[in-house]
Scaffold this motif. Structure first.
Motif, PDB file in Angstrom:
ATOM      1  N   UNK A 497      33.044  -3.047   3.601  1.00 26.54           N
ATOM      2  CA  UNK A 497      34.029  -3.623   2.704  1.00 26.54           C
ATOM      3  C   UNK A 497      33.518  -3.644   1.273  1.00 26.54           C
ATOM      4  N   UNK A 498      32.625  -2.692   0.980  1.00 25.19           N
ATOM      5  CA  UNK A 498      31.958  -2.691  -0.320  1.00 25.19           C
ATOM      6  C   UNK A 498      32.780  -1.972  -1.386  1.00 25.19           C
ATOM      7  N   UNK A 585      26.521  -1.001  15.316  1.00 27.95           N
ATOM      8  CA  UNK A 585      25.262  -1.537  14.792  1.00 27.95           C
ATOM      9  C   UNK A 585      25.474  -2.979  14.332  1.00 27.95           C
ATOM     10  N   UNK A 586      24.389  -3.706  14.242  1.00 24.92           N
ATOM     11  CA  UNK A 586      24.469  -5.086  13.753  1.00 24.92           C
ATOM     12  C   UNK A 586      24.343  -5.077  12.236  1.00 24.92           C
ATOM     13  N   UNK A 587      25.395  -5.538  11.560  1.00 22.92           N
ATOM     14  CA  UNK A 587      25.362  -5.554  10.097  1.00 22.92           C
ATOM     15  C   UNK A 587      26.257  -6.666   9.573  1.00 22.92           C
ATOM     16  N   UNK A 588      25.980  -7.069   8.359  1.00 24.79           N
ATOM     17  CA  UNK A 588      26.767  -8.107   7.700  1.00 24.79           C
ATOM     18  C   UNK A 588      27.808  -7.464   6.791  1.00 24.79           C
ATOM     19  N   UNK A 589      29.056  -7.739   7.061  1.00 25.88           N
ATOM     20  CA  UNK A 589      30.111  -7.218   6.206  1.00 25.88           C
ATOM     21  C   UNK A 589      30.171  -8.035   4.921  1.00 25.88           C
ATOM     22  N   UNK A 717      29.386 -12.531   5.816  1.00 25.18           N
ATOM     23  CA  UNK A 717      29.937 -12.957   7.088  1.00 25.18           C
ATOM     24  C   UNK A 717      29.349 -12.072   8.174  1.00 25.18           C
ATOM     25  N   UNK A 718      28.794 -12.674   9.193  1.00 27.76           N
ATOM     26  CA  UNK A 718      28.189 -11.907  10.285  1.00 27.76           C
ATOM     27  C   UNK A 718      29.269 -11.093  10.977  1.00 27.76           C
ATOM     28  N   UNK A 719      29.070  -9.824  11.015  1.00 29.75           N
ATOM     29  CA  UNK A 719      30.071  -8.952  11.623  1.00 29.75           C
ATOM     30  C   UNK A 719      30.102  -9.196  13.122  1.00 29.75           C
TER      31      UNK A 719
END
Length: 719
Positions: A497-498, A585-589, A717-719
């Motif tokens: 969402x960048x 994958x684990x990532x923060x949006x 926010x933790x995805x």
């Protein structure tokens, strides 16, 4: 590390991801080396290359492919169609003879036999000689332009000629179409000139017809001069690519010459005089001097000059008249600091002159990042154009896309830009390493892409730089030709969402990674250069788990363009690997914007209501209709009426891309001092800036950029 298109063997061997598949590749190297004694007894280079390719592909390609009758049929059809795409050479009688091998090529590959290739290639050489006599005879006299007949130029759907008589008739129709087209163009130009000056002498149809046939004959002669220059190795490369394409369309064999051009393209630089050359008949002509290159600095060589001889320093000049262009280039290019002396026929007065030039590193400026600044509604914005994700694997100290991008962002920040557009339109990809680093410039740290080998779980590739080099509003521009690394970057910015992704409905859809493997590594004692294999070894996936293969990246804001309805992209390639997905994958949006949805909706409403975009959409439909119409009349009057009808239809689109914004684009201040000494660079930048001013797509991107509002908290926010 890995790249989307290129990898050197020594780096390949040093990598830590030695999966079982790649370990098999390394093990096969020993086996191949042990078989070198066999090749010493049978030193046929063609067989050596085939043997090495077969072993590498079956052990290391992303797809485990069985060499069976289906594979054999693919090679059979692909090689014949690649040699004769316009159905000019082979007949059904030839195919009947060739078909004895249709389901045996897989067996021949296993035994490094070339019976099929030798039969087809030998027949092809015979047909080439016959074709030169055929077109010369057919162009000796006028065609019957009153005869009602058609030609279908969708040659994939046209059968091969039944026999030699029908083949000659196919030639007649193809040549007649070229002549008819030239006559119509000449008549149209003449009518336009007569409107301006009625006193101009009107040429008769017969006069125009004679000139048209002469022009077609000259074009055909030039074509067959280039064809005659090709050697067995060139045609054998075509056969090898028919073999390797059976694994996927991005796996290709590169001859030594092709490999050299590939490396140059990836690095964006070369060693030489800095001139673009082309073949003109038997001569090698200067087309363009590269700004800042040795020839440009020396000042005596000019576009249009003909190179007659090449001498290395004080050595004896070598006559290159009649030499194939690739060979001439090898003598003209050379290591930095060495001198080449060119005997040149000057365009201006026809005089002959010897011009000494000291070779140097030549950077291909159009390959590299460039930026512009523009003011809109009292705010300054930056536009960065990235044509390719370039890198030089031979020299880590040389410039690369990631380093240049980071530097350009810092320069634009000094200009106080409040938003950034990254333009990836027509960017076909490049280095995986650089796209990961570039993605990291816009986030703190985290995954950028996932890559997967055959039979292995996906590997997450992270940006490890905790610094965010640009945390302001971001728009990424793409189109249907944005591929590979471009899609990784766009997908990562979309998943985080960048940034807002704008452009065509979807990008190209190339979600595979290729590795370049020099074949001599696997038979290190073989004396000749065997070329390289660019092989698909991985697929890559978005951090949300989906692949960009086939699907590409769908734009947040789709804008109609000329390609909107065309058959275009990975999805239209024969043998393209399918779409699939892996674990997310684990990532923060990043919630970068407080009004993302509102801005996207506003833009879509503007586009849907804009008469220009409505007309562009209609134009795209009209182009698609034209693309599907492959039947042309060879009756002159009918052909002319068809062309006139299409020209009349096109009038409503003649101003389709005429657009003028009230914006002024300029270079960032760091670049201005260069213009005093490099006027060519200034001219290129001026042309680019004028193009930006007339770019309706960029204008809408700036509208979007100006509306985006950053969330000051930048809450994670933790995805």
């Amino acid at each position: 590390m890995a790249t989307l298109n290129s990898f050197k063997d020594r780096r390949f061997m040093k990598m830590k991801f030695l999966t079982p598949i790649l370990l098999l590749l390394i093990a096969s190297n020993t086996a191949l080396a042990n078989n070198y004694n066999h090749f010493k007894k049978d030193p046929d280079k063609d067989k050596v290359i085939l043997y090495v390719l077969k072993n590498i592909l079956t052990k290391g390609h992303f797809v485990q492919k069985e060499l069976n009758d289906d594979f054999s049929e693919h090679v059979y059809n692909d090689f014949i169609n690649n040699l004769d795409p316009s159905k000019r050479y082979f007949t059904q009688e030839d195919l009947k003879e060739f078909s004895q091998y249709k389901y045996q090529i897989d067996d021949q590959l296993r035994n490094s036999r070339l019976d099929f290739y030798k039969l087809v290639y030998g027949r092809f050489l015979e047909k080439i000689k016959a074709a030169q006599l055929t077109y010369a005879a057919l162009l000796q006299q006028p065609f019957n332009f009153k005869k009602k007949e058609n030609i279908n130029i969708d040659y994939k759907k046209v059968p091969f000629a039944k026999n030699e008589n029908e083949l000659v008739d196919n030639w007649r129709k193809q040549l007649k179409l070229q002549v008819v087209s030239l006559i119509q163009e000449t008549e149209q130009r003449q009518n336009e000139e007569l409107k301006k000056d009625p006193k101009i002498k009107r040429k008769s149809f017969a006069e125009m017809e004679v000139k048209a046939r002469e022009k077609v004959k000259k074009n055909m002669n030039d074509l067959y001069i280039r064809i005659d220059e090709l050697e067995n190795s060139d045609w054998y490369s075509t056969f090898l690519n028919s073999v390797v394409s059976g694994f996927d369309p991005h796996t290709t064999y590169m001859s030594p010459r092709t490999k050299s051009r590939f490396d140059q393209d990836m690095s964006g630089k070369l060693e030489g005089i800095g001139a673009r050359l082309q073949k003109e008949g038997i001569y090698t002509k200067i087309v363009e001097l590269i700004s800042g290159g040795p020839a440009w600095k020396q000042g005596e060589l000019e576009p249009g000059d003909i190179i007659l001889k090449v001498a290395q320093g004080e050595g004896e000049p070598l006559d290159i008249v009649g030499m194939r262009l690739d060979d001439a280039i090898t003598f003209i290019k050379g290591k930095k600091g060495t001198e080449v002396r060119l005997t040149v026929k000057k365009k201006m007065d026809g005089s002959t002159k010897v011009i000494p030039i000291v070779r140097d590193i030549v950077e291909l400026e159009e390959t590299f990042v460039k930026s512009s600044i523009v003011e809109k509604n009292g705010k300054i914005y930056g536009v960065i154009n990235l044509p390719k994700f370039y890198i030089d694997f031979d020299d880590a100290k040389q410039r690369n896309a990631a380093g240049d991008m980071k530097l350009e962002i810092e320069r634009l920040k000094k200009e106080n830009v409040e938003g950034l557009i990254v333009d990836l339109r027509d960017n076909g990809g490049g280095s995986l390493k650089t796209v990961i680093e570039i993605g990291g410039l816009f986030i703190n740290e985290g995954p950028i892409v996932q890559v997967k080998y055959r039979g292995e779980p996906a590997i997450i590739k992270n940006d490890t730089d905790s610094n965010t080099h640009w945390n302001g509003p971001l728009v990424v521009m793409v189109n249907e030709m944005s591929a590979s690394a471009s899609e990784i970057f766009a997908a990562a910015m979309q998943d985080y969402g960048r940034g807002v992704i704008m452009g065509g409905k979807q990008t190209y859809g190339k979600g595979t990674v290729q590795n370049v493997l020099p074949l001599n590594y696997y038979v290190s004692k073989y004396p000749d250069d065997l070329g390289a294999l660019k092989m698909t070894i991985q697929k890559f996936y978005r951090i949300n788990g989906g692949s960009t293969q086939i699907e590409g990246v769908y734009s947040d804001i789709a804008m109609p363009d000329r390609y909107s309805y065309m058959e275009f992209g990975e999805r239209d390639l024969d043998g393209a690997l399918p779409w699939d997905s892996v674990k997310k994958a684990s990532y923060n949006k990043i919630n970068s914007y407080t009004n993302f949805n509102e801005v996207v909706t506003n833009s879509k409403e503007r586009i849907n209501a804009d008469q220009k975009f409505i007309s562009i959409n209609e134009y795209a439909k009209w182009l698609k209709k034209g693309q599907d119409d492959n039947i042309y009349s060879l009756n002159y009057n009918s052909y002319r009426k068809d062309v006139e009808q299409r020209l009349e239809e096109s009038k409503r689109f003649k101003d389709i891309f005429k657009y003028e914004s009230n914006l002024t684009f300029t270079s960032p201040s760091y670049e201005l001092p260069y213009f005093k000494t490099d006027t060519v660079l200034k001219q290129k930048r001026d042309r680019w800036h004028k193009g930006l001013q007339k770019d309706i797509y960029l204008n809408e991107a700036l509208n979007v950029l100006s509306e985006l509002k950053m969330d000051k908290k930048l809450e994670l926010v933790k995805k």
